[in-house]
Motif scaffolding. Structure first.
Motif, short mmCIF file in Angstrom:
data_model
loop_
_atom_site.label_atom_id
_atom_site.label_comp_id
_atom_site.label_asym_id
_atom_site.label_seq_id
_atom_site.Cartn_x
_atom_site.Cartn_y
_atom_site.Cartn_z
N ILE A 154 57.64 59.67 104.09
CA ILE A 154 58.85 59.00 104.28
C ILE A 154 58.91 57.42 103.94
N SER A 155 57.80 56.90 104.71
CA SER A 155 57.43 55.26 104.68
C SER A 155 57.33 54.77 103.29
N ILE A 156 56.98 55.37 102.48
CA ILE A 156 56.81 54.92 100.82
C ILE A 156 57.71 55.41 99.90
N TRP A 157 58.22 56.76 99.85
CA TRP A 157 59.25 57.36 99.07
C TRP A 157 60.46 57.38 99.53
N GLY A 158 60.77 56.78 100.87
CA GLY A 158 62.01 57.06 101.40
C GLY A 158 63.06 56.10 100.68
N GLY A 159 64.16 56.04 101.55
CA GLY A 159 65.31 55.02 101.34
C GLY A 159 65.04 53.70 101.67
N LYS A 160 66.14 52.85 101.71
CA LYS A 160 66.08 51.60 102.17
C LYS A 160 65.59 51.43 103.63
N LYS A 161 66.01 52.15 104.30
CA LYS A 161 65.58 52.06 105.84
C LYS A 161 64.46 53.01 106.14
N ARG A 162 63.46 53.18 105.35
CA ARG A 162 62.39 54.25 105.26
C ARG A 162 61.40 53.88 106.30
N LEU A 163 61.04 52.36 106.57
CA LEU A 163 60.07 52.29 107.47
C LEU A 163 60.59 52.53 108.88
N TYR A 164 61.75 51.96 109.14
CA TYR A 164 62.48 52.54 110.47
C TYR A 164 62.47 53.97 110.69
N ALA A 165 62.77 54.66 109.90
CA ALA A 165 63.12 56.22 110.01
C ALA A 165 61.63 56.81 110.08
N ALA A 166 60.63 56.35 109.45
CA ALA A 166 59.13 56.98 109.52
C ALA A 166 58.33 56.37 110.83
N THR A 167 58.78 55.13 111.40
CA THR A 167 58.17 54.56 112.64
C THR A 167 58.80 55.64 113.84
N LYS A 168 60.47 55.65 113.60
CA LYS A 168 60.80 56.41 114.72
C LYS A 168 60.47 58.03 114.86
N PHE A 169 60.17 58.40 113.56
CA PHE A 169 59.82 59.72 113.57
C PHE A 169 58.18 60.14 114.22
N ILE A 170 57.26 59.17 113.84
CA ILE A 170 56.01 59.55 114.32
C ILE A 170 55.84 58.91 115.84
N LEU A 171 56.55 57.97 116.21
CA LEU A 171 56.82 57.55 117.49
C LEU A 171 57.13 58.72 118.44
N TYR A 172 58.29 59.47 118.18
CA TYR A 172 58.90 60.64 118.76
C TYR A 172 57.97 61.78 118.70
N THR A 173 57.49 62.26 117.65
CA THR A 173 56.70 63.42 117.45
C THR A 173 55.33 63.26 117.87
N ALA A 174 54.68 61.95 117.74
CA ALA A 174 53.17 61.77 118.06
C ALA A 174 53.08 61.57 119.60
N LEU A 175 54.08 61.06 120.17
CA LEU A 175 54.06 60.84 121.81
C LEU A 175 54.14 62.09 122.38
#
Length: 525
Positions: A154-175
């Motif tokens: 997500i963070s490399i091949w995603g859209g314009k807000k990919r870093l936000y979406a990828a960070t939110k994904f990993i924070l939710y799921t990893a925690l």
């Protein structure tokens, strides 16, 4: 080809992983060799999965049709323990199919192609590992392993807000994943014998307080992945920014890990706590169904509308798990398989339209049916399956959940009526927001500047092939549900004995009337 001694499960987990680590050795200036190689590995592994199940399914008549166990790290009790029963078998097949098609859907990826296909193959391996692991620590390792590739994809091949979406994904799921480890270790250390074997963990007699705490921990962890309201907010962002192949895997497979975990851990291992929390699961399921449907109306982004639809449809899984009937549980499993196929098709087709229009905003589309008739036909077929049109898998799965819950003797008649009515509201809303989506995107005046840009405007043969590979099993299961249900019918799959005992007690007693201090151990007295 396969004998009982053949390490089949290890092979289907190891092949994509070994294939991934061989990618850096392949010379490829333009990415063509990498994509061909990755597709070959994925296809061989999928064929291995299908053939292996076909050969072995009727041979084994125990808890697990296939089992393997090897000492791995004895100092900490970690064992390479794998097992496949009727619950995990169809989910592994689903993972293999969608992962293979996702690689084929990635044909246009040229940016850092070696890393991209490396991550897809690692993700392929981790998915199968989650569904096959029979050691708690191994399960946790595989669960964590599949998070990293998704985050990077997500963070490399995603859209314009990919870093936000990828960070939110990993924070939710990893925690949330931490709760799996904490609750699992608490169960492992309880009693005289320390064990990480999931079957042995399920047979321990825990005090009710420990069961409740462990149940809550697992519910949070798996609820985030499912996702359950209010832990769902990462999903629309992840889908809207992820590329279409990643969304296929995310919706088609990763969400199903949450439902699988609830059945494998919460229901099978902690039946006493499940009795107490079942009404809450039903309520959360209804909230998911109605909330997801209403939220979908407010979405003008195509993928966010589909993501909200996924939240709604996964609510039926919760209701089925808490129904305490074989039909309800079978419906929950069928809903996971059905939604996996349907969601993968819809998210792939959303990617097809994005490649042509360069937008996901529905009000910036319109009138595309004439210029893209094949895409329109495929999108319509997948949408009909999602709104539970009779003859397609969505209809069978949702009907099974409804009937299974309605036939349950575990709840009062008033509670069942209220739940059925509210869930019915979600069913009514689903065709409205899906048909309105089709109308906005494909009908009316063309408000986009569709250009050929050097390639065919309508869906290409490769894209048609990918969608058809998903629609065929959707129709096949809809017309003949036994194709899917035969492998995991609860009368065939031998669940833990105390879990079966809990079901037998509850079907004869309303959940509301079971004493607060009730435990399954009392059945034996």
């Amino acid at each position: 080809m396969f004998s009982a001694e053949f390490p089949w499960l290890t092979a289907v987990i190891a092949l994509p992983l070994i294939g991934a680590f061989a990618i850096p050795l392949i010379p490829d200036k333009y990415g063509k060799n990498i994509r061909n190689y990755s597709l070959t590995i994925a296809l061989i592994n999928f064929c291995l999965i299908v053939y292996g199940f076909w050969q072995n399914y009727s041979i084994y008549d125990t808890n697990f049709q296939l089992q393997e166990s090897y000492s791995w790290f004895p100092q900490i009790g970690l064992t390479w323990s794998l097992g496949v029963d009727g619950l995990s078998m169809p989910l592994i097949v689903l993972s293999g199919l969608i992962s293979t098609l996702a690689i084929l859907a990635s044909w246009q990826v040229e940016k850092k192609s070696k890393l991209y296909f490396f991550l897809l193959l690692v993700l392929y391996s981790a998915q199968i590992g989650v569904f096959a692991a029979q050691d708690l620590l191994l399960f946790f390792i595989m669960w964590e392993l599949e998070l990293v590739p998704v985050y990077i994809l997500i963070s490399i091949w995603g859209g314009k807000k990919r870093l936000y979406a990828a960070t939110k994904f990993i924070l939710y799921t990893a925690l949330a994943s931490i709760f799996i480890l904490v609750a699992g270790l608490a169960m492992a250390f309880y009693g005289d014998n320390f064990t990480l074997n999931m079957a042995e963990l399920g047979m321990k007699n825990y005090p009710i307080a420990l069961e409740v705490l462990a149940y809550v921990g697992f519910l949070i962890a798996f609820g985030v992945k499912l996702p359950i309201f209010p832990f769902h907010t990462w999903l629309p962002d992840a889908h809207s920014e992820a590329s279409a192949p990643v969304s296929m895997i995310l919706a088609g497979v990763l969400l199903k890990m949450g439902g699988y975990g609830l059945i494998r851990f919460n229901l099978e291992m902690l039946p006493d706590a499940h009795i107490k929390f079942a009404p809450l699961l039903v309520i959360l399921g209804v909230i998911n169904i109605v909330y997801g449907a209403f939220t979908a109306f407010a979405q003008t982004n195509l993928k966010r509308r589909l993501a909200s639809s996924s939240i709604s449809h996964m609510g039926f899984v919760l209701v089925g798990i808490a129904a305490f009937t074989d039909l309800g549980m079978n419906g929950a499993m069928l809903q996971m398989l059905s939604h996996g196929l349907i969601a993968a098709a819809l998210f792939f087709l959303s990617g097809v339209t994005y490649e042509r229009t360069h937008t996901l905003m529905m009000d910036e589309m319109g009138g595309m049916a004439k210029s893209m008739p094949k895409t329109f036909a495929l999108f319509t077929a997948a949408s009909m399956a999602s709104l539970a049109l009779p003859g397609m898998s969505g209809f069978v799965s949702e009907l099974s959940v409804f009937l299974g819950f309605a036939q349950s003797d575990a709840y009062s008649s008033v509670f069942k009526v209220v739940v059925t009515v509210l869930a019915g509201v979600g069913l009514i809303l689903t065709p409205i927001y899906l048909l309105s989506m089709l109308r906005v995107v494909f009908y009316g005046e063309n408000v986009t500047s569709l250009k050929l840009d050097g390639f065919q405007l309508d869906a290409k043969p490769r894209e048609v092939f990918i969608t058809v590979c998903l629609i065929i099993p959707i129709i096949a299961i809809g017309l003949y549900p036994k194709l899917a249900t035969e492998s995991y019918d609860l009368k065939t799959v031998q669940v833990a004995s105390k879990t079966r005992a809990s079901l037998e007690v509850i079907v004869n007693h309303s959940v509301e009337n079971i004493p607060a201090n009730f435990t399954i151990a009392e059945i034996n007295n």
